[in-house]
Structure formats: C-alpha cells, structure tokens
Design a protein around this motif. Sequence first.
Motif, PDB file in Angstrom:
ATOM      1  N   ALA A   9      32.602  19.496  11.150  1.00 50.74           N
ATOM      2  CA  ALA A   9      32.506  18.137  10.611  1.00 50.74           C
ATOM      3  C   ALA A   9      31.116  17.554  10.849  1.00 50.74           C
ATOM      4  O   ALA A   9      30.448  17.896  11.828  1.00 50.74           O
ATOM      5  CB  ALA A   9      33.549  17.242  11.265  1.00 50.74           C
ATOM      6  N   LYS A  10      30.715  16.683   9.956  1.00 53.51           N
ATOM      7  CA  LYS A  10      29.541  15.848  10.173  1.00 53.51           C
ATOM      8  C   LYS A  10      30.049  14.523  10.726  1.00 53.51           C
ATOM      9  O   LYS A  10      30.578  13.697   9.989  1.00 53.51           O
ATOM     10  CB  LYS A  10      28.772  15.648   8.874  1.00 53.51           C
ATOM     11  N   VAL A  11      29.908  14.359  12.025  1.00 55.41           N
ATOM     12  CA  VAL A  11      30.497  13.219  12.722  1.00 55.41           C
ATOM     13  C   VAL A  11      29.550  12.026  12.647  1.00 55.41           C
ATOM     14  O   VAL A  11      28.408  12.086  13.120  1.00 55.41           O
ATOM     15  CB  VAL A  11      30.801  13.576  14.190  1.00 55.41           C
ATOM     16  N   VAL A  12      30.043  10.930  12.052  1.00 54.85           N
ATOM     17  CA  VAL A  12      29.255   9.702  11.913  1.00 54.85           C
ATOM     18  C   VAL A  12      29.727   8.732  12.989  1.00 54.85           C
ATOM     19  O   VAL A  12      30.855   8.238  12.949  1.00 54.85           O
ATOM     20  CB  VAL A  12      29.429   9.068  10.520  1.00 54.85           C
ATOM     21  N   ASN A  13      28.858   8.455  13.961  1.00 55.95           N
ATOM     22  CA  ASN A  13      29.290   7.678  15.117  1.00 55.95           C
ATOM     23  C   ASN A  13      28.085   7.134  15.867  1.00 55.95           C
ATOM     24  O   ASN A  13      27.125   7.878  16.117  1.00 55.95           O
ATOM     25  CB  ASN A  13      30.123   8.570  16.063  1.00 55.95           C
ATOM     26  N   GLU A  14      28.133   5.851  16.199  1.00 56.62           N
ATOM     27  CA  GLU A  14      27.119   5.194  17.018  1.00 56.62           C
ATOM     28  C   GLU A  14      25.690   5.463  16.543  1.00 56.62           C
ATOM     29  O   GLU A  14      24.808   5.826  17.318  1.00 56.62           O
ATOM     30  CB  GLU A  14      27.293   5.588  18.487  1.00 56.62           C
ATOM     31  N   GLY A  15      25.495   5.302  15.236  1.00 51.70           N
ATOM     32  CA  GLY A  15      24.153   5.331  14.678  1.00 51.70           C
ATOM     33  C   GLY A  15      23.577   6.691  14.399  1.00 51.70           C
ATOM     34  O   GLY A  15      22.388   6.812  14.083  1.00 51.70           O
ATOM     35  N   SER A  16      24.390   7.754  14.497  1.00 49.76           N
ATOM     36  CA  SER A  16      23.867   9.092  14.223  1.00 49.76           C
ATOM     37  C   SER A  16      24.902   9.925  13.477  1.00 49.76           C
ATOM     38  O   SER A  16      26.092   9.584  13.446  1.00 49.76           O
ATOM     39  CB  SER A  16      23.465   9.801  15.517  1.00 49.76           C
ATOM     40  N   ILE A  17      24.434  11.023  12.889  1.00 48.82           N
ATOM     41  CA  ILE A  17      25.303  11.992  12.225  1.00 48.82           C
ATOM     42  C   ILE A  17      25.022  13.358  12.844  1.00 48.82           C
ATOM     43  O   ILE A  17      23.880  13.828  12.817  1.00 48.82           O
ATOM     44  CB  ILE A  17      25.060  12.032  10.707  1.00 48.82           C
ATOM     45  N   GLN A  18      26.064  13.964  13.406  1.00 46.37           N
ATOM     46  CA  GLN A  18      25.890  15.242  14.092  1.00 46.37           C
ATOM     47  C   GLN A  18      26.947  16.233  13.630  1.00 46.37           C
ATOM     48  O   GLN A  18      28.099  15.858  13.392  1.00 46.37           O
ATOM     49  CB  GLN A  18      25.993  15.045  15.612  1.00 46.37           C
ATOM     50  N   ASN A  19      26.548  17.497  13.521  1.00 51.68           N
ATOM     51  CA  ASN A  19      27.503  18.552  13.198  1.00 51.68           C
ATOM     52  C   ASN A  19      28.285  18.902  14.452  1.00 51.68           C
ATOM     53  O   ASN A  19      27.711  19.376  15.440  1.00 51.68           O
ATOM     54  CB  ASN A  19      26.768  19.780  12.670  1.00 51.68           C
ATOM     55  N   CYS A  20      29.603  18.644  14.435  1.00 54.13           N
ATOM     56  CA  CYS A  20      30.414  18.798  15.650  1.00 54.13           C
ATOM     57  C   CYS A  20      31.808  19.297  15.314  1.00 54.13           C
ATOM     58  O   CYS A  20      32.280  19.174  14.180  1.00 54.13           O
ATOM     59  CB  CYS A  20      30.564  17.458  16.371  1.00 54.13           C
ATOM     60  N   ASP A  21      32.443  19.800  16.346  1.00 57.12           N
ATOM     61  CA  ASP A  21      33.885  20.007  16.347  1.00 57.12           C
ATOM     62  C   ASP A  21      34.500  18.916  17.216  1.00 57.12           C
ATOM     63  O   ASP A  21      33.867  18.440  18.178  1.00 57.12           O
ATOM     64  CB  ASP A  21      34.256  21.369  16.921  1.00 57.12           C
ATOM     65  N   VAL A  22      35.727  18.545  16.899  1.00 61.79           N
ATOM     66  CA  VAL A  22      36.421  17.502  17.673  1.00 61.79           C
ATOM     67  C   VAL A  22      37.808  18.020  18.038  1.00 61.79           C
ATOM     68  O   VAL A  22      38.581  18.420  17.151  1.00 61.79           O
ATOM     69  CB  VAL A  22      36.528  16.184  16.874  1.00 61.79           C
ATOM     70  N   LEU A  23      38.124  18.010  19.335  1.00 65.29           N
ATOM     71  CA  LEU A  23      39.420  18.478  19.827  1.00 65.29           C
ATOM     72  C   LEU A  23      40.271  17.280  20.235  1.00 65.29           C
ATOM     73  O   LEU A  23      39.815  16.397  20.967  1.00 65.29           O
ATOM     74  CB  LEU A  23      39.237  19.416  21.013  1.00 65.29           C
ATOM     75  N   ILE A  24      41.501  17.289  19.762  1.00 65.18           N
ATOM     76  CA  ILE A  24      42.446  16.200  20.027  1.00 65.18           C
ATOM     77  C   ILE A  24      43.672  16.779  20.713  1.00 65.18           C
ATOM     78  O   ILE A  24      44.218  17.810  20.272  1.00 65.18           O
ATOM     79  CB  ILE A  24      42.870  15.526  18.703  1.00 65.18           C
ATOM     80  N   ILE A 350      23.311   1.102   1.399  1.00 69.18           N
ATOM     81  CA  ILE A 350      23.721   1.073   2.802  1.00 69.18           C
ATOM     82  C   ILE A 350      23.867   2.508   3.292  1.00 69.18           C
ATOM     83  O   ILE A 350      24.217   3.406   2.518  1.00 69.18           O
ATOM     84  CB  ILE A 350      25.058   0.284   2.968  1.00 69.18           C
ATOM     85  N   SER A 351      23.603   2.732   4.576  1.00 69.67           N
ATOM     86  CA  SER A 351      23.734   4.073   5.155  1.00 69.67           C
ATOM     87  C   SER A 351      25.170   4.312   5.619  1.00 69.67           C
ATOM     88  O   SER A 351      25.941   3.368   5.837  1.00 69.67           O
ATOM     89  CB  SER A 351      22.777   4.241   6.331  1.00 69.67           C
ATOM     90  N   LEU A 352      25.505   5.572   5.797  1.00 68.72           N
ATOM     91  CA  LEU A 352      26.819   5.903   6.353  1.00 68.72           C
ATOM     92  C   LEU A 352      26.970   5.337   7.757  1.00 68.72           C
ATOM     93  O   LEU A 352      28.049   4.850   8.135  1.00 68.72           O
ATOM     94  CB  LEU A 352      27.009   7.424   6.384  1.00 68.72           C
ATOM     95  N   GLU A 353      25.896   5.404   8.536  1.00 71.12           N
ATOM     96  CA  GLU A 353      25.939   4.890   9.913  1.00 71.12           C
ATOM     97  C   GLU A 353      26.231   3.385   9.923  1.00 71.12           C
ATOM     98  O   GLU A 353      26.976   2.896  10.775  1.00 71.12           O
ATOM     99  CB  GLU A 353      24.616   5.165  10.626  1.00 71.12           C
ATOM    100  N   LYS A 354      25.646   2.671   8.958  1.00 66.55           N
ATOM    101  CA  LYS A 354      25.855   1.219   8.903  1.00 66.55           C
ATOM    102  C   LYS A 354      27.279   0.887   8.449  1.00 66.55           C
ATOM    103  O   LYS A 354      27.884  -0.075   8.933  1.00 66.55           O
ATOM    104  CB  LYS A 354      24.841   0.578   7.955  1.00 66.55           C
ATOM    105  N   ILE A 355      27.815   1.686   7.533  1.00 65.44           N
ATOM    106  CA  ILE A 355      29.215   1.489   7.125  1.00 65.44           C
ATOM    107  C   ILE A 355      30.136   1.627   8.327  1.00 65.44           C
ATOM    108  O   ILE A 355      31.027   0.798   8.550  1.00 65.44           O
ATOM    109  CB  ILE A 355      29.604   2.502   6.022  1.00 65.44           C
ATOM    110  N   VAL A 356      29.924   2.670   9.121  1.00 64.32           N
ATOM    111  CA  VAL A 356      30.752   2.885  10.307  1.00 64.32           C
ATOM    112  C   VAL A 356      30.572   1.744  11.313  1.00 64.32           C
ATOM    113  O   VAL A 356      31.546   1.274  11.920  1.00 64.32           O
ATOM    114  CB  VAL A 356      30.428   4.257  10.938  1.00 64.32           C
ATOM    115  N   GLU A 357      29.346   1.290  11.481  1.00 64.58           N
ATOM    116  CA  GLU A 357      29.096   0.168  12.398  1.00 64.58           C
ATOM    117  C   GLU A 357      29.887  -1.067  11.988  1.00 64.58           C
ATOM    118  O   GLU A 357      30.548  -1.699  12.819  1.00 64.58           O
ATOM    119  CB  GLU A 357      27.602  -0.155  12.401  1.00 64.58           C
ATOM    120  N   LYS A 358      29.857  -1.404  10.690  1.00 68.67           N
ATOM    121  CA  LYS A 358      30.450  -2.661  10.220  1.00 68.67           C
ATOM    122  C   LYS A 358      31.961  -2.583  10.009  1.00 68.67           C
ATOM    123  O   LYS A 358      32.638  -3.608  10.044  1.00 68.67           O
ATOM    124  CB  LYS A 358      29.790  -3.085   8.906  1.00 68.67           C
ATOM    125  N   MET A 359      32.493  -1.371   9.783  1.00 68.78           N
ATOM    126  CA  MET A 359      33.917  -1.239   9.474  1.00 68.78           C
ATOM    127  C   MET A 359      34.732  -0.620  10.606  1.00 68.78           C
ATOM    128  O   MET A 359      35.966  -0.694  10.578  1.00 68.78           O
ATOM    129  CB  MET A 359      34.106  -0.409   8.201  1.00 68.78           C
TER     130      MET A 359
END
Length: 446
Positions: A9-24, A350-359
């Motif tokens: 995944a391309k994780v969009v979070n806290e002002g950055s986009i990083q290629n990551c895996d996420v374990l739940i 608008i950037s993806l990072e800003k969308i995540v920040e505001k929503m």
Amino acid sequence: MHTVLIKNAKVVNEGSIQNCDVLIQNEEIVEIADSISAKSSDTQIIDAEGNYLFPGIIDDQVHFREPGLTHKATIETESKAAIAGGITSFIEMPNTIPQATTIELLDDKFEIAKKTSWANYSFMFGGTNDNLDEILKVDPKKVAALKIFLGSSTGNMLVDDPKVLENIFSKTNLLIAVHCEDEATIKSNLATHIKTFGEDIPMEYHPKIRSEEACYLSSSSAIALAKKTGARLHVFHLSTAKETALFDNKLPLGKKKITAEVCIHHLWFSDEDYKEKGTFIKWNPAVKTTSDREGLWKALLDDRIDVIATDHAPHTLEEKKNVYTKAPSGGPLVQHALIAMLENYHHGKISLEKIVEKMCHNPAILFQIKNRGFIKKGFKADLVLVDLHAPWTVNKSNILYKCGWSPFEGFTFKSRVTHTLVNGKVVYNNTKFAKTSNAQQLEFNR
C-alpha cells in the motif's frame, strides 16, 4: 485472533506517502513496516497493488434523519452509504423528531446506532432557549459536542435569546458547534423576493436570500461571544470568502479555541450551477459565487479552515421537486465526499496529504476522538483503500442513499473506494458489504 495484513500500500498519513505493509490484529493496527510476512495461515491478506491507504474518514456533520424522519433516511442506510464512500466514523446532528435535547432522547439515538450503524458513531446534543440544565448533564467523554442553531433550524432549536446564548457559552465545557445565518436578515430577504416572484422564486436567488450578510453577521457575532466567554467554538459549513477572514492559522489545531469547517458542496458547486441543478443543490447556507468558492479553497489550504465535512442531509425526490419556498434544503453526500475531493486532487487543487489532514487527522484532533483518524500502531484499524485510476459514473443503480438520488448523478469520477475497514474488519470490498457491521461508539479524550 482476527488478523488482516494489507500488503503493498501507499500509506497516506501525517503529511507523507510511504510504501508500507500494515498488520492488524483484532481491532487495532499492530505493525507498520516496509515488508511484513503473514504470521499464520488464517491471516486475511489484502494486496493493495500500489493503491493508496487512508485513515478512515471522520465526518463531523451529518443528518441521518432517525428517529422521526425515516422516510428520508435511517442510520443504517446512510451509514452503509458512508462506508462505501470511505467514511468510517460520523457525528450526527440533533434536529431529528424528537430532537435530541434531553439526555433520555440522546440515549435513544445511541441505542439505534448501536443496533444498526455500519460506521462508528457519536451524536451532538441540541441546545435550545430553555434546556441549559440538560446541557450541563452531558458527559463530554460520550458526546461529540453541543450543537446550536443560530439560524435555519426546525422545531424549537433556533437559539435566538442573546441572554440564553451567553449563558450557554459561559457555562458549558463542551465544544460548541454552530450553524451561523442571521434569521432576521433571511426573513427580510425572503419577504422581498416573495413580493416579486411569489412562492416559485427562481433558485439562483437562493444565495441572495441566504446572503453573505446573513452569514457574516451571525458568524462574527458567535465568534465575538466565544472570545468574550472563553467558549470553545466550531463554526460549521462556511460558505463565503468574507467569513474566512474571521479565522486564523497562527496556532496548531490542538491549541485553537475557534475553528471552522467547509463542506464538499461549497467547494464543488457555485451559483452558476443553479440553472442546471435547481433545488438539488439547495443547501443552507447557500452555495454562493465562484469567488466565494475560491476564497474557501484558499482558506482551506492555508489552514484557516480546519475540517472538510459533508452536512449530509437527504430529502426525498418528491420533496426536492417542490417550488423554492416548499423545497427543503439539504442533500445526500457521504457516499461521494472522499471521491469528490480526490477529483480535486486530480485537478491539482489539493494534495492527498492535505485531504487526509482535513478529513481524517483534524476531525480526530478537533473533537479529541480517542485512537482514530491516523494510521498508527495502537490505533483502531479504520482504514480506506482507494484506487485513483478506476473511473465510474454515478447513477441510480449505484446510489446507496435511501432517498435514491445524488447531486453528482451523471458525473464520472476518476477514483473509487475499493475496501473499507472498520475496527479491523473488512466491511466493504469492491461494491460488496460484509454480512454484519463492526461499528463502535466513539470515545473522546476529555
């Protein structure tokens, strides 16, 4: 133990986009890393295939119409539409029938949501001219905020006694969320237009009736009162460029005492759209000019406006087809809010990072929502996977609102939500819903 692993995944979070895996595991995010291997054979693996992973959207203003107005919508139908649109948590307004202006009536709404909601939920308590004693009983760890209508309300929820208003602002510790339109100005403008046109006023006069002056008078007055009393104030759905000058970006959101929200429709439509859309874009406050829209965008991007929301407020087609004075204001938006903002991303607004920040981030910070709104270890796994390059057209067959229509009907969006997870469970997967929901009541760090 229920385990989900999101790969690639391309994780969009806290002002950055990083290629990551996420374990739940169960309800929470337990690991975020460049590469994670499944630790057991029963792990549910989702290959994101390079698509974007957002925190679940938090919508701080919806009207799901239950109880009392269920011919328009229900908590079940609208929260399900919200999930399809990537909204994993909502805060619902008190102007239902009966209105949530006592603790008992508020608890009734929590019980409905507990049984039927697909998204995480909380409610606002309603202020009136005569319920201060009830307001002071509200548990701030349980209830999102106090909602006060300073214009455009139903029933007895218009708070128009200045002494009562100051008393509420002075005595409550709750965040106060307000709808700001000056009722006297609107009534005067409406009377003038009825004299000219009768009941069938052309829709393009709606922003003249619910005017810039009406909005600014009310919002500036509310802000002055908040500054006088020290109240924590959140101004809903700004619609004018002029109002944005009342807010600043000098402090980080967590330290602001006065904050603002803008809604999807005020960022998308303008008065030029009334001829085509008519009453289907009749909202209160009104959609106004293109210069107002651009002013809202500017304030959103420079952080004078803190949050993007929907003010999702459905009415039936029959109701909306009435003449101006009889057609109710409001429209359905939760299913299409995120993808509408992603359309603006595609257009470079608008950037993806800003969308995540505001929503995502900012609603969580502003309302002090516990362990949501971010992709972080230990946080609830409310997540949305989005394919930015999967066009689809809004039509009757894919609209999920109970009212069955959308102001976006006929529009082709470039992006789509593929997966939505709520508290660690995949509840929406490529147009299909899980058999059961996994929603929880929101908790607040107060």
